[in-house]
Write an enzyme that holds these catalytic residues in place. Structure first.
Site, PDB file in Angstrom:
ATOM      1  NE  ARG A 140      19.547   8.944  10.240  1.00  0.00           N
ATOM      2  CZ  ARG A 140      19.153   9.113   8.972  1.00  0.00           C
ATOM      3  NH1 ARG A 140      19.470  10.220   8.311  1.00  0.00           N
ATOM      4  NH2 ARG A 140      18.465   8.186   8.361  1.00  0.00           N
TER       5      ARG A 140
ATOM      6  N   GLY B  18      14.946  10.790   8.392  1.00  0.00           N
ATOM      7  CA  GLY B  18      16.268  11.269   8.806  1.00  0.00           C
ATOM      8  C   GLY B  18      16.513  12.688   8.307  1.00  0.00           C
TER       9      GLY B  18
ATOM     10  CB  SER C 261      15.049  -2.219   4.170  1.00  0.00           C
ATOM     11  OG  SER C 261      16.388  -1.805   4.376  1.00  0.00           O
TER      12      SER C 261
ATOM     13  CG  ASP D  39      13.439   7.454   2.079  1.00  0.00           C
ATOM     14  OD1 ASP D  39      14.021   7.270   3.170  1.00  0.00           O
ATOM     15  OD2 ASP D  39      14.051   7.683   1.011  1.00  0.00           O
TER      16      ASP D  39
ATOM     17  CG  ASN E 127      16.696   0.324   6.676  1.00  0.00           C
ATOM     18  OD1 ASN E 127      15.469   0.289   6.587  1.00  0.00           O
ATOM     19  ND2 ASN E 127      17.427   1.095   5.885  1.00  0.00           N
TER      20      ASN E 127
HETATM   21  C1  IPE Z   1      13.829   2.295   2.232  1.00  0.00           C
HETATM   22  O1  IPE Z   1      14.447   3.487   2.540  1.00  0.00           O
HETATM   23  C2  IPE Z   1      13.502   1.546   3.495  1.00  0.00           C
HETATM   24  C3  IPE Z   1      12.465   2.125   4.326  1.00  0.00           C
HETATM   25  C4  IPE Z   1      11.760   3.166   4.067  1.00  0.00           C
HETATM   26  C5  IPE Z   1      12.189   1.377   5.533  1.00  0.00           C
HETATM   27  P1  IPE Z   1      16.027   3.641   2.631  1.00  0.00           P
HETATM   28  O2  IPE Z   1      16.283   5.013   3.084  1.00  0.00           O
HETATM   29  O3  IPE Z   1      16.623   2.532   3.437  1.00  0.00           O
HETATM   30  O4  IPE Z   1      16.478   3.425   1.115  1.00  0.00           O
HETATM   31  P2  IPE Z   1      17.789   3.900   0.380  1.00  0.00           P
HETATM   32  O5  IPE Z   1      18.961   3.450   1.226  1.00  0.00           O
HETATM   33  O6  IPE Z   1      17.727   5.384   0.268  1.00  0.00           O
HETATM   34  O7  IPE Z   1      17.727   3.245  -0.963  1.00  0.00           O
HETATM   35  C1  IPE Z   2      12.925   6.100   6.370  1.00  0.00           C
HETATM   36  O1  IPE Z   2      13.593   7.269   6.645  1.00  0.00           O
HETATM   37  C2  IPE Z   2      12.795   5.211   7.571  1.00  0.00           C
HETATM   38  C3  IPE Z   2      13.733   4.080   7.586  1.00  0.00           C
HETATM   39  C4  IPE Z   2      14.509   3.715   6.602  1.00  0.00           C
HETATM   40  C5  IPE Z   2      13.807   3.320   8.801  1.00  0.00           C
HETATM   41  P1  IPE Z   2      15.158   7.393   6.523  1.00  0.00           P
HETATM   42  O2  IPE Z   2      15.753   7.134   7.853  1.00  0.00           O
HETATM   43  O3  IPE Z   2      15.687   6.547   5.424  1.00  0.00           O
HETATM   44  O4  IPE Z   2      15.306   8.928   6.146  1.00  0.00           O
HETATM   45  P2  IPE Z   2      16.376   9.581   5.177  1.00  0.00           P
HETATM   46  O5  IPE Z   2      16.248   8.897   3.855  1.00  0.00           O
HETATM   47  O6  IPE Z   2      17.720   9.346   5.806  1.00  0.00           O
HETATM   48  O7  IPE Z   2      15.992  10.999   5.127  1.00  0.00           O
HETATM   49 MG    MG Z   3      16.035   6.901   3.449  1.00  0.00          MG
END
Ligand code: IPE
Ligand code: IPE
Ligand code: MG
Length: 229
Positions: free
Chosen positions: A25, A15, A57, A12, A60
């Site tokens: 992102r 972004g 996920s 995680d 997502n």
């Molecule tokens: C979990 O992260 C999914 C992945 C890392 C692929 P998210 O960023 O989707 O989770 P939430 O929304 O913060 O719970």
């Molecule tokens: C994890 O990074 C990757 C995916 C969920 C695909 P994020 O995209 O959730 O990054 P943040 O949480 O917005 O920083």
């Molecule tokens: Mg995230």
């Protein structure tokens, strides 16, 4: 140090890493992919037998179309570009998730990876795509219904998950500081040890993985019983 046999990672913070730098992102996701390439090799070097990562996920899809499309393309391209090196390194590729729902180009690239590397004897690398822990349990239950199971025991669910031959994760790492599970490995992670790292995924290194394993080796696992000795 007791190295965990199976490490699972919620990658995680891609972004936020990008946004903090005023970048799109998707640039963060590209950096995250670079990190993952290194971490697969790092895990192998540390003697970890199974590495499972959460790449996309089942929830997502709620993100803007541009980000979702960009991620699907990035993962498909990565699956194509990395296959040769992964195979050379004796890595066995698996996937987990509702793969039939992802774009065809990605599904084909993943299936080729799994097929090509299926007899490799090195680290098992599982990419979770369109993966949800609840969806996985529902899919297992539906398989059992289709097989005509009159009642369901825990072993029945375990043996009908996406990869029933893979042991449960010993260590679950989440980067970028969030203290939540986000629907990852709900069934298999029931007794996983959790380590949350503050760094976002693009900054995660071999040293961070080693430290998480060190932290893991200091934990006392009890599985509801009493500590040994
Ligand atoms: C979990 O992260 C999914 C992945 C890392 C692929 P998210 O960023 O989707 O989770 P939430 O929304 O913060 O719970
Ligand atoms: C994890 O990074 C990757 C995916 C969920 C695909 P994020 O995209 O959730 O990054 P943040 O949480 O917005 O920083
Ligand atoms: Mg995230």
């Amino acid at each position: 140090m007791t190295v965990p046999a199976h490490v699972a990672i919620i990658m995680d913070g891609n972004g936020r890493w990008a946004e903090e730098r005023g970048l799109p992102r998707l640039v963060g996701h590209r950096e995250g992919y670079r990190t993952l390439r290194q971490i697969i090799l790092s895990a192998d070097k540390l003697g970890i037998g199974y590495l499972t990562v959460y790449a996309f996920s089942a929830e997502n899809w709620r993100r803007p179309k541009e980000e979702v499309d960009g991620l699907m393309q990035l993962i498909a391209q990565a699956a194509i570009d990395e296959l040769r090196v992964m195979h050379q390194n004796n890595i066995r590729i698996r996937t987990a998730g509702r793969i039939h729902e992802v774009p065809e180009s990605l599904r084909e690239a993943l299936e080729r990876g799994v097929e090509t590397t299926k007899n490799n004897s090195g680290i098992t690398f599982t990419l979770c795509i369109n993966y949800g822990g609840r969806a996985e349990i529902v899919d297992a239950v539906n398989l059992l219904i289709a097989k005509g199971s009159p009642s369901i025991r825990e072993e029945d669910i375990s043996s009908n998950l996406y990869n029933p031959d893979i042991p449960e994760p010993d260590l679950l790492i989440r980067t970028a500081g969030e203290m939540r599970w986000s629907n990852f490995l709900l069934w298999q992670g029931a007794y996983s040890e959790l380590v949350v790292v503050q760094k976002p995924w693009p900054e995660f290194t071999f040293e961070d993985l080693r430290e998480a394993c060190e932290e893991y080796s200091k934990r006392t696992r009890k599985f509801g019983g009493l500590a040994e000795g």
